[in-house]
Scaffold this motif. Structure first.
Motif, PDB file in Angstrom:
ATOM      1  N   GLY A  52       0.839   5.789 -10.087  1.00 34.80           N
ATOM      2  CA  GLY A  52      -0.152   5.463  -9.080  1.00 34.80           C
ATOM      3  C   GLY A  52      -1.210   4.509  -9.572  1.00 34.80           C
ATOM      4  O   GLY A  52      -2.405   4.764  -9.386  1.00 34.80           O
ATOM      5  N   ASN A  53      -0.773   3.400 -10.182  1.00 33.33           N
ATOM      6  CA  ASN A  53      -1.727   2.368 -10.568  1.00 33.33           C
ATOM      7  C   ASN A  53      -0.984   1.114 -10.992  1.00 33.33           C
ATOM      8  O   ASN A  53       0.237   1.124 -11.174  1.00 33.33           O
ATOM      9  CB  ASN A  53      -2.661   2.829 -11.686  1.00 33.33           C
ATOM     10  N   ASP A  68      -5.063   1.104 -16.996  1.00 34.49           N
ATOM     11  CA  ASP A  68      -5.040   1.071 -15.535  1.00 34.49           C
ATOM     12  C   ASP A  68      -6.104   0.097 -15.040  1.00 34.49           C
ATOM     13  O   ASP A  68      -7.241   0.091 -15.528  1.00 34.49           O
ATOM     14  CB  ASP A  68      -5.305   2.458 -14.965  1.00 34.49           C
ATOM     15  N   ASN A  79      -9.933   1.868  -7.231  1.00 35.21           N
ATOM     16  CA  ASN A  79     -10.010   2.582  -5.943  1.00 35.21           C
ATOM     17  C   ASN A  79      -8.614   2.837  -5.368  1.00 35.21           C
ATOM     18  O   ASN A  79      -8.331   2.537  -4.206  1.00 35.21           O
ATOM     19  CB  ASN A  79     -10.867   1.804  -4.945  1.00 35.21           C
ATOM     20  N   TRP A  80      -7.751   3.401  -6.210  1.00 36.75           N
ATOM     21  CA  TRP A  80      -6.367   3.592  -5.791  1.00 36.75           C
ATOM     22  C   TRP A  80      -6.250   4.392  -4.490  1.00 36.75           C
ATOM     23  O   TRP A  80      -5.452   4.064  -3.611  1.00 36.75           O
ATOM     24  CB  TRP A  80      -5.562   4.287  -6.895  1.00 36.75           C
ATOM     25  N   ASP A  81      -7.039   5.429  -4.353  1.00 35.25           N
ATOM     26  CA  ASP A  81      -6.939   6.293  -3.167  1.00 35.25           C
ATOM     27  C   ASP A  81      -7.280   5.545  -1.881  1.00 35.25           C
ATOM     28  O   ASP A  81      -6.896   5.979  -0.787  1.00 35.25           O
ATOM     29  CB  ASP A  81      -7.858   7.507  -3.309  1.00 35.25           C
ATOM     30  N   GLU A  82      -7.982   4.410  -2.004  1.00 38.43           N
ATOM     31  CA  GLU A  82      -8.345   3.635  -0.828  1.00 38.43           C
ATOM     32  C   GLU A  82      -7.279   2.613  -0.440  1.00 38.43           C
ATOM     33  O   GLU A  82      -7.241   2.172   0.712  1.00 38.43           O
ATOM     34  CB  GLU A  82      -9.664   2.888  -1.064  1.00 38.43           C
ATOM     35  N   GLU A 127      -3.676   2.725  -1.179  1.00 38.37           N
ATOM     36  CA  GLU A 127      -2.318   3.167  -0.842  1.00 38.37           C
ATOM     37  C   GLU A 127      -2.341   4.001   0.436  1.00 38.37           C
ATOM     38  O   GLU A 127      -3.139   4.925   0.576  1.00 38.37           O
ATOM     39  CB  GLU A 127      -1.698   3.982  -1.972  1.00 38.37           C
ATOM     40  N   ASP A 128      -1.466   3.661   1.362  1.00 37.05           N
ATOM     41  CA  ASP A 128      -1.373   4.388   2.629  1.00 37.05           C
ATOM     42  C   ASP A 128      -0.733   5.755   2.363  1.00 37.05           C
ATOM     43  O   ASP A 128       0.430   5.836   1.980  1.00 37.05           O
ATOM     44  CB  ASP A 128      -0.522   3.591   3.620  1.00 37.05           C
ATOM     45  N   ILE A 129      -1.487   6.811   2.570  1.00 34.23           N
ATOM     46  CA  ILE A 129      -0.998   8.150   2.265  1.00 34.23           C
ATOM     47  C   ILE A 129       0.183   8.532   3.140  1.00 34.23           C
ATOM     48  O   ILE A 129       1.038   9.337   2.764  1.00 34.23           O
ATOM     49  CB  ILE A 129      -2.146   9.183   2.391  1.00 34.23           C
ATOM     50  N   PRO A 159       3.772   5.943   1.506  1.00 35.85           N
ATOM     51  CA  PRO A 159       3.571   5.661   0.086  1.00 35.85           C
ATOM     52  C   PRO A 159       4.154   4.308  -0.325  1.00 35.85           C
ATOM     53  O   PRO A 159       5.159   3.853   0.220  1.00 35.85           O
ATOM     54  CB  PRO A 159       4.309   6.818  -0.599  1.00 35.85           C
ATOM     55  N   ARG A 163      -2.963  -0.229   2.492  1.00 33.36           N
ATOM     56  CA  ARG A 163      -3.785   0.212   3.618  1.00 33.36           C
ATOM     57  C   ARG A 163      -4.610  -0.910   4.218  1.00 33.36           C
ATOM     58  O   ARG A 163      -5.195  -0.755   5.293  1.00 33.36           O
ATOM     59  CB  ARG A 163      -4.718   1.342   3.182  1.00 33.36           C
TER      60      ARG A 163
END
Length: 210
Positions: free
Chosen positions: A57-58, A84, A88-91, A93-95, A98, A102
């Motif tokens: 995830g990076n 890495d 702001n990975w959580d912002e 990638e479209d949950i 995957p 986004r």
């Protein structure tokens, strides 16, 4: 030091899967850079391989560090050599989908980057679009490069493209045999590639496919 010592260390790393494989099935290839350092007694070689790992995830710059003067660790990569880049990975990638984008800006090492990409684009395509303008943010800075090699060791060569081994041992690669001669003698003219560069991500179609 001599060229055989250098290529032998690289071959040993390859046998332990510690030599950079640009076709690594766990990382989509994005960019690469090579650094050569030497003086009369010491040598070091750092190969950077920037790639996107969906599992991790990076977007990560992996430093592969070799030499006879390492200040810590063993030849190859240790945990701290995995750098890495995205804050702001959580912002991004479209949950719900995957590995897709986004549509928000990307924060790379504290700097917010607007990317010419749209919601739903494949993340690997988005990251590869960063390279032309922002590659220096993805690749290592001097502090990161010097973490495991002496601060006073001169850098004598930096390559942004070269012909990288694809299945053969480093000692069987003209590129790395010539680089070993450069590191041994200090004569950068001994690097005279006879094959076109292949480090662009498009030359490694199996990267990231596992």
């Amino acid at each position: 030091m001599d060229a055989v010592e250098i290529t032998s260390q690289l071959d040993a790393a390859a046998e332990e899967y510690a030599f950079p494989d640009l076709n690594n099935g766990y990382y989509y290839a994005v960019d690469a850079r090579l650094h050569a350092y030497r003086d009369a007694r010491r040598w070091a070689l750092i190969v950077e391989a920037v790639g996107y790992s969906p599992r991790a995830g990076n977007l990560t710059d992996v430093l592969h560090v070799f030499g006879n003067c390492l200040t810590s660790g063993e030849p190859g990569s240790e945990n701290a050599d995995f750098l890495d880049r995205i804050d702001n990975w959580d912002e991004i990638e479209d949950i719900d989908a995957p590995e897709t984008y986004r549509g928000t800006s990307i924060m790379i090492r504290g700097r917010r980057i607007e990317v010419p990409a749209e919601h739903g684009d494949e993340l690997i395509d988005v990251f590869r679009r960063l390279v032309p303008e922002h590659r220096e943010l993805l690749l290592a800075d001097e502090t990161e490069l010097r973490r495991r090699i002496p601060a006073d060791l001169p850098e004598i060569m930096r390559l942004d493209q070269w012909h990288h081994p694809d299945g053969e041992r480093p000692s069987e690669s003209t590129t790395f045999r010539q680089l070993a001669d450069v590191l041994t003698t200090g004569d950068t003219g001994l690097y005279a590639p006879d094959a076109p560069p292949n480090t662009h991500w498009s030359r490694w179609p199996e990267s990231g496919t596992l």
